[in-house]
Structures are given as structure tokens and as C-alpha cells.
Design a protein around this motif. Sequence first.
Motif, mmCIF file in Angstrom:
data_model
loop_
_atom_site.group_PDB
_atom_site.id
_atom_site.type_symbol
_atom_site.label_atom_id
_atom_site.label_comp_id
_atom_site.label_asym_id
_atom_site.label_seq_id
_atom_site.Cartn_x
_atom_site.Cartn_y
_atom_site.Cartn_z
ATOM 1 N N THR A 1 0.846 -1.194 0.000
ATOM 2 C CA THR A 1 0.000 0.000 0.000
ATOM 3 C C THR A 1 0.879 1.240 0.000
ATOM 4 N N PRO A 2 0.698 2.150 -0.952
ATOM 5 C CA PRO A 2 1.439 3.414 -0.897
ATOM 6 C C PRO A 2 0.790 4.368 0.124
ATOM 7 N N LEU A 3 1.596 4.946 0.997
ATOM 8 C CA LEU A 3 1.168 6.082 1.814
ATOM 9 C C LEU A 3 1.701 7.317 1.099
ATOM 10 N N VAL A 4 0.809 8.086 0.500
ATOM 11 C CA VAL A 4 1.214 9.224 -0.320
ATOM 12 C C VAL A 4 1.163 10.476 0.544
ATOM 13 N N GLU B 1 -0.349 19.354 -3.912
ATOM 14 C CA GLU B 1 0.182 18.005 -3.720
ATOM 15 C C GLU B 1 -0.936 17.026 -3.381
ATOM 16 N N LEU B 2 -1.920 17.473 -2.608
ATOM 17 C CA LEU B 2 -3.031 16.589 -2.284
ATOM 18 C C LEU B 2 -3.834 16.264 -3.535
ATOM 19 N N ASP B 3 -3.990 17.239 -4.403
ATOM 20 C CA ASP B 3 -4.682 16.994 -5.673
ATOM 21 C C ASP B 3 -3.901 15.995 -6.532
ATOM 22 N N ARG B 4 -2.594 16.096 -6.515
ATOM 23 C CA ARG B 4 -1.771 15.128 -7.259
ATOM 24 C C ARG B 4 -1.927 13.722 -6.694
ATOM 25 N N ALA B 5 -1.999 13.613 -5.378
ATOM 26 C CA ALA B 5 -2.221 12.309 -4.750
ATOM 27 C C ALA B 5 -3.579 11.746 -5.145
ATOM 28 N N ALA B 6 -4.586 12.603 -5.149
ATOM 29 C CA ALA B 6 -5.923 12.167 -5.528
ATOM 30 C C ALA B 6 -5.959 11.694 -6.982
ATOM 31 N N ALA B 7 -5.225 12.389 -7.851
ATOM 32 C CA ALA B 7 -5.196 12.023 -9.274
ATOM 33 C C ALA B 7 -4.581 10.644 -9.498
ATOM 34 N N LEU B 8 -3.725 10.206 -8.579
ATOM 35 C CA LEU B 8 -3.141 8.871 -8.658
ATOM 36 C C LEU B 8 -4.166 7.787 -8.361
ATOM 37 N N GLY B 9 -5.220 8.164 -7.656
ATOM 38 C CA GLY B 9 -6.134 7.171 -7.117
ATOM 39 C C GLY B 9 -5.685 6.672 -5.756
ATOM 40 N N ALA B 10 -4.837 7.441 -5.077
ATOM 41 C CA ALA B 10 -4.328 7.031 -3.763
ATOM 42 C C ALA B 10 -5.474 6.877 -2.775
ATOM 43 N N ARG B 11 -5.415 5.816 -2.004
ATOM 44 C CA ARG B 11 -6.448 5.547 -1.007
ATOM 45 C C ARG B 11 -5.945 5.765 0.412
ATOM 46 N N ARG C 1 0.648 22.945 12.481
ATOM 47 C CA ARG C 1 -0.279 21.946 13.003
ATOM 48 C C ARG C 1 -1.678 22.084 12.421
ATOM 49 N N ASP C 2 -2.006 23.253 11.866
ATOM 50 C CA ASP C 2 -3.348 23.476 11.327
ATOM 51 C C ASP C 2 -3.453 23.161 9.840
ATOM 52 N N LEU C 3 -2.345 22.738 9.226
ATOM 53 C CA LEU C 3 -2.369 22.461 7.793
ATOM 54 C C LEU C 3 -3.350 21.349 7.463
ATOM 55 N N PHE C 4 -3.358 20.290 8.253
ATOM 56 C CA PHE C 4 -4.276 19.175 7.962
ATOM 57 C C PHE C 4 -5.714 19.674 7.890
ATOM 58 N N GLY C 5 -6.128 20.463 8.862
ATOM 59 C CA GLY C 5 -7.497 20.961 8.876
ATOM 60 C C GLY C 5 -7.839 21.793 7.662
ATOM 61 N N ARG C 6 -6.877 22.575 7.185
ATOM 62 C CA ARG C 6 -7.132 23.415 6.013
ATOM 63 C C ARG C 6 -7.275 22.588 4.731
ATOM 64 N N LEU C 7 -6.663 21.409 4.725
ATOM 65 C CA LEU C 7 -6.688 20.572 3.525
ATOM 66 C C LEU C 7 -7.704 19.435 3.609
ATOM 67 N N ALA C 8 -8.336 19.247 4.753
ATOM 68 C CA ALA C 8 -9.179 18.071 4.971
ATOM 69 C C ALA C 8 -10.264 17.915 3.916
ATOM 70 N N ASP C 9 -10.834 19.014 3.459
ATOM 71 C CA ASP C 9 -11.926 18.938 2.487
ATOM 72 C C ASP C 9 -11.454 18.523 1.096
ATOM 73 N N ARG C 10 -10.148 18.519 0.857
ATOM 74 C CA ARG C 10 -9.639 18.179 -0.475
ATOM 75 C C ARG C 10 -9.369 16.682 -0.624
ATOM 76 N N PHE C 11 -9.440 15.933 0.474
ATOM 77 C CA PHE C 11 -9.230 14.488 0.359
ATOM 78 C C PHE C 11 -10.318 13.891 -0.532
ATOM 79 N N PRO C 12 -9.955 12.977 -1.421
ATOM 80 C CA PRO C 12 -10.979 12.333 -2.248
ATOM 81 C C PRO C 12 -11.869 11.423 -1.409
ATOM 82 N N ASP C 13 -13.085 11.224 -1.868
ATOM 83 C CA ASP C 13 -14.015 10.343 -1.165
ATOM 84 C C ASP C 13 -13.422 8.943 -1.056
ATOM 85 N N GLY C 14 -13.535 8.369 0.123
ATOM 86 C CA GLY C 14 -13.063 7.011 0.328
ATOM 87 C C GLY C 14 -11.616 6.885 0.738
#
Length: 256
Positions: A160-163, A170-180, A196-209
Motif C-alpha cells: 500500500t502506498p502512503l502518499v 500536492e493533495l490533488d496530485r495524490a488524488a489524481a493517482l487514485g491514492a487511497r 499543526r493546522d495544515l491538515f485541517g485546512r486541507l481536509a476537504d480536499r481528500f478524495p471520497d473514500g
Amino acid sequence: MLSELTANAVADAETRRAARSLVDVEREALLRPAALDALEVLHPAGQVKVIAEIKRSSPSRGALAPIVDPAALARSYELGGASAISVLTEGRRFGGSLADLVSVRAAVALPVLRKDFISTAYQVFEARAAGADLVLLIVAALDDDALRELFDLIVDLGMTPLVETHSADELDRAAALGARLIGVNARDLSTFELDRDLFGRLADRFPDGAVRVAESAVQSAADVAHYRAAGADVVLVGEALVTGDPVANLRAFLAV
């Protein structure tokens, strides 16, 4: 810093390759028992999950712990309730090795992550040959072609890749790979500054699933709660565990 770490990791891998060819390492990788299904283990649940890291030192903090017996520490992590073990195998700045990964794989029943600065196929085959179930890919260190090639190779080998990402792009690039399995590292690997707040700012960009992993800046249960509230399914923790009581700290983190 990231460029230096990646270049040094490649140089060290080339030294190992001179002693053990790609053909030999590939053969060993293909003879390994099947990798554990890390996605099943890390699947979102009602409780946060922890990837517990074996980490002797870092460029930002220097020496953290000698960790003479990484297998014993991994067993402590398993006892404390960790869902997976991360093993830093970079030697120059983090004090790790593939031998650490081999010993940890033999000691625990949990999925094991090879955490290193991976940019060549040889390093991926090394990971599987040593028993890794997951391999870290750092988006910032790789162009799109290399990222896709390595991602596909990791999957083809049953791992399993941890991207890992550090920005919206970069999160969009990970999503384009199909990373799970996608991580957001609070530490900028170019400057080693923390946000420490970076995750929260990007949380909505994670692909579904996708399984959402928060990396770095975890020192206490309050930090875990902060990430959990922002939507993290998993936290990756190293320093707080190697410098404190690993079992007690894990149990406190999992009680969030």
C-alpha cells in the motif's frame, strides 16, 4: 533539505545495489509472503488509529532515542494498540536501516511501513524484500511520471502506498493517482517548520473514500484530539513515543 535527503537516499541505495543487484532484490521481493492489507487495518472507524514510528533521530531535533532493539519497541507499540508500525530506514540523518525493518517485521503481526526518501524502483523492491507492507511516497520529492511509476509498482507488489502531501496542489496530485491512503505532513520537509493546522485546512480536499492520515506535531492526547476533530482517521506519531512511555502514550492517544 528534502532534495538533499532524497539524493543521499538514492546514493546509499546505489551502494547497496553494488552489493546486491536489482535482479536479486526483485527475486527476494517476489518470494516474500503476501503483504498485509494495510488499508483494511487503517480503515476509518469510531476510534482514531495510530501508526507508531521507530525513529532514532531527525534533522530538526537531533538525537531522540538510541533504540537498541527496534523489535522490542515495535512489540510495545503493538501492546499499546497501534494499528501499524512505521520504520524509518534512512541512515544518515534518521539513524535507521533496512535491518530495523526486517527485525520489526519478524516481531509483530501489524502492517509495517518503510518510511524513507523513495525515488527509485530498487528502493521499492528493497522494501518488499525486507517485509514492508506499506511504502511512503513523498509527492514533493517526485515529478508526476516518477510518482505514478513508483505508485503503480508498490501496488503491483501487493503493498500500500502512503502518499504524503504538504499542500493543496500536492493533495490533488495524490488524488489524481487514485491514492487511497493519503497523509498531510505538518512538517515542511524543505524548511522543517511545523504547521499543526495544515491538515485541517486541507481536509476537504481528500478524495471520497481515502483514509486521511495526519503526520507530525503530535506530542499529547490534545494534539491527537485536534487532528481527530479536523477529520483525521489516522495519526502517525514518532517522537512522543520514542521519548516517553510508548504503551501509556498510545493508550492515551487512543482514548481520544
